[in-house]
Design an enzyme around this catalytic site. Structure first.
Site, PDB file in Angstrom:
ATOM      1  N   HIS A 121       0.872  -1.170   0.000  1.00 48.79           N
ATOM      2  CA  HIS A 121       0.000   0.000   0.000  1.00 48.79           C
ATOM      3  C   HIS A 121       0.919   1.234   0.000  1.00 48.79           C
ATOM      4  CE1 HIS A 121      -2.840   2.909   1.820  1.00 48.79           C
ATOM      5  NE2 HIS A 121      -3.814   2.049   1.588  1.00 48.79           N
ATOM      6  N   ASP A 198       2.891  -4.730   8.019  1.00 44.12           N
ATOM      7  CA  ASP A 198       1.676  -3.939   7.850  1.00 44.12           C
ATOM      8  C   ASP A 198       0.505  -4.920   7.891  1.00 44.12           C
ATOM      9  OD1 ASP A 198      -0.574  -2.740   6.817  1.00 44.12           O
ATOM     10  OD2 ASP A 198       0.437  -1.798   5.114  1.00 44.12           O
ATOM     11  N   GLN A 201      -4.677  -5.375   6.512  1.00 46.21           N
ATOM     12  CA  GLN A 201      -5.651  -6.275   5.877  1.00 46.21           C
ATOM     13  C   GLN A 201      -5.715  -7.632   6.551  1.00 46.21           C
ATOM     14  OE1 GLN A 201      -7.876  -5.575   3.552  1.00 46.21           O
ATOM     15  NE2 GLN A 201      -7.119  -3.507   3.275  1.00 46.21           N
ATOM     16  N   LYS A 224     -10.814  -1.156   9.992  1.00 45.60           N
ATOM     17  CA  LYS A 224     -11.009  -2.293   9.084  1.00 45.60           C
ATOM     18  C   LYS A 224     -11.405  -3.550   9.841  1.00 45.60           C
ATOM     19  CE  LYS A 224      -8.037  -0.342   5.541  1.00 45.60           C
ATOM     20  NZ  LYS A 224      -6.781  -0.394   4.791  1.00 45.60           N
ATOM     21  N   CYS A 362      -4.623   2.339  -3.823  1.00 48.28           N
ATOM     22  CA  CYS A 362      -3.403   2.863  -3.163  1.00 48.28           C
ATOM     23  C   CYS A 362      -2.227   1.924  -3.360  1.00 48.28           C
ATOM     24  CB  CYS A 362      -3.610   3.105  -1.668  1.00 48.28           C
ATOM     25  SG  CYS A 362      -4.871   4.296  -1.298  1.00 48.28           S
TER      26      CYS A 362
HETATM   27  C1  PLP Z   1      -5.814   0.471   4.581  1.00 43.75           C
HETATM   28  C2  PLP Z   1      -4.390   0.073   4.525  1.00 43.75           C
HETATM   29  C3  PLP Z   1      -3.389   0.921   4.996  1.00 43.75           C
HETATM   30  C4  PLP Z   1      -3.683   2.310   5.509  1.00 43.75           C
HETATM   31  O1  PLP Z   1      -4.518   2.275   6.607  1.00 43.75           O
HETATM   32  P1  PLP Z   1      -5.131   3.652   7.187  1.00 43.75           P
HETATM   33  O2  PLP Z   1      -6.197   3.175   8.112  1.00 43.75           O
HETATM   34  O3  PLP Z   1      -5.659   4.400   6.018  1.00 43.75           O
HETATM   35  O4  PLP Z   1      -4.015   4.349   7.877  1.00 43.75           O
HETATM   36  C5  PLP Z   1      -2.093   0.480   4.946  1.00 43.75           C
HETATM   37  N1  PLP Z   1      -1.782  -0.731   4.459  1.00 43.75           N
HETATM   38  C6  PLP Z   1      -2.712  -1.576   4.006  1.00 43.75           C
HETATM   39  C7  PLP Z   1      -2.307  -2.914   3.494  1.00 43.75           C
HETATM   40  C8  PLP Z   1      -4.044  -1.191   4.011  1.00 43.75           C
HETATM   41  O5  PLP Z   1      -4.971  -2.023   3.538  1.00 43.75           O
END
Ligand code: PLP
Length: 404
Positions: A121, A198, A201, A224, A362
């Protein structure tokens, strides 16, 4: 088995109609919907205990502080962190990653290397580019293959004693591919590099165990995983959090301030300057309780069924291409239809009540790799149904007929 109708009744928004049709919400990868218990908890906080935390001697401040720290404890247990002070409240994944990247500015030297993957992302790319610009470190990128999987032999070849940090997502937001993070963590540690995962997801679908993974940092968003927007968590190993400088200066993060010298507060407060999203942090705890009551094993099993059903049904469509063809996938299907722009499909099926994401999600480098402007992404949650998937497939077929 999950009682889906009972679960759906927990989410007031799902019984809405959109454009005169029952809402089919398949944009869970962008943000999940919120159950009534989460909405109620937010209202209860403001109705009953709203006060600033960690400061007042008065009763409400104490109640709010206790509730906030209880929520931190819930997150600690949920991700199996060793200490509660390794759990930092943030405004989301983006905030958590920037906090770490900013901290590494005091560690990296020119010529050091930062490894990211081409599946990231933008929020796990740009902060590292900014860091490299600031420090003279070099960004190295793990490539992907046609199936959307990281090419692991290339990752191995990138590692050296110059590698200072490796940062990859647990699950790709654009394709749903689950990355082999255990292997990546172990190999990175073998050359002395830190690892940030990260997990934005991953946390809606599974329960990460940060001690078992042995990652140094794990960042995710609350919104999320059924929690409020503007909430997130950065897990960091105590040793690393002690090593990194504070991200922001201000109230709450200090021990003592004079104009000659300021000393910083202990963890986690050193990284939590200013008044945080108190209600949001507390309610994230409620969201985690809600998910655990349903059970991640059941969520995983059911979402897999949805993924299989969607993949099978979508493959009936002539000219469809699904991106991210791996066995190890979360309940996300990213696809295109021959000769039609994803945006056009997305707009038409929205008129039929179906919410999907269209665009680059993104993650422009992935789209560049496949030479496409974007995809249509349907991301499923445990409150979605096979009937909704069938409605989406019918709608996509209708759109295809209209547009060709
Ligand atoms: C949504 C997402 C982000 C960013 O998250 P925010 O809540 O917008 O800060 C970063 N990495 C991944 C893989 C995402 O899906």
């Amino acid at each position: 088995m999950l009682d889906i109708q009972k679960i759906r009744a927990d989410f007031p928004i799902l019984s809405q109609t959109v454009n005169g049709k029952p809402l089919v919400y398949f944009d869970n990868g962008a943000t999940s919907q919120k159950p009534q218990v989460v909405i109620d908890a937010e209202v209860k906080y403001y109705n009953e205990i709203n006060a600033n935390i960690h400061r007042g001697v008065h009763t409400l401040s104490q109640l709010a502080t206790d509730a906030y720290e209880v929520a931190r404890g819930k997150v600690k247990d949920h991700i199996n962190a060793k200490f509660a002070h390794e759990v930092l409240f943030t405004s989301g994944t983006t905030h958590g990653i920037n906090l770490v990247a900013n901290g590494f500015a005091s560690i990296l030297k020119p010529g050091d290397e930062v490894v990211v993957s081409s599946l990231e992302h933008h929020s796990n790319i740009v902060p590292w580019q900014m860091l490299c610009e600031k420090t003279g470190a070099v960004l190295k990128v793990i490539p992907i293959d046609e199936n959307g999987e990281l090419i692991i032999s290339e990752f191995d070849a990138l590692l050296s004693d110059k590698t200072k940090i490796v940062t990859v997502n647990h699950i790709s937001n654009a394709l749903g591919v689950i990355n082999p993070i255990q292997y990546i963590i172990d190999r990175a540690h073998a050359v002395g590099a830190a690892v940030l995962i990260d997990g934005a997801q991953a946390v809606p679908h599974l329960k990460p165990d940060v001690q078992e993974l042995d990652c140094d940092f794990y960042a995710f968003s609350g919104h999320k995983m059924c929690g409020p927007t503007g909430t997130g968590i950065l897990y960091g190993k105590e040793t690393w959090l002690n090593k990194l400088p504070p991200y922001q200066g201000g109230g709450e993060m200090i021990k003592e301030v004079t104009f000659e010298k300021t000393t910083y507060a202990d963890l986690p407060h050193k990284f939590e300057a200013g008044t945080p999203n108190i209600a949001g942090g507390i309610v994230l705890g409620t969201a985690i309780d809600y998910l655990n009551e349903i059970g991640f094993d059941k969520i995983h099993e059911y979402e897999n069924e949805l993924l299989e059903h969607a993949t099978k049904r979508l493959n009936e469509i002539e000219g469809i291409r699904i991106y991210g063809n791996t066995k190890n996938k979360a309940s996300v299907v990213s696809f295109n239809i021959d000769g039609i722009h994803p945006y056009d499909i997305g707009s038409i099926i929205d008129k039929l009540g179906i919410a999907v994401r269209t665009g680059h999600h993104c993650a422009q480098p992935i789209m560049n790799f496949f030479c496409i402007p974007g995809t249509i992404r349907a991301s499923f949650s445990f409150y979605n149904t096979k009937e909704e998937i069938d409605a989406m497939v019918d709608a996509v077929k209708k759109a295809q007929t209209m547009l060709s």
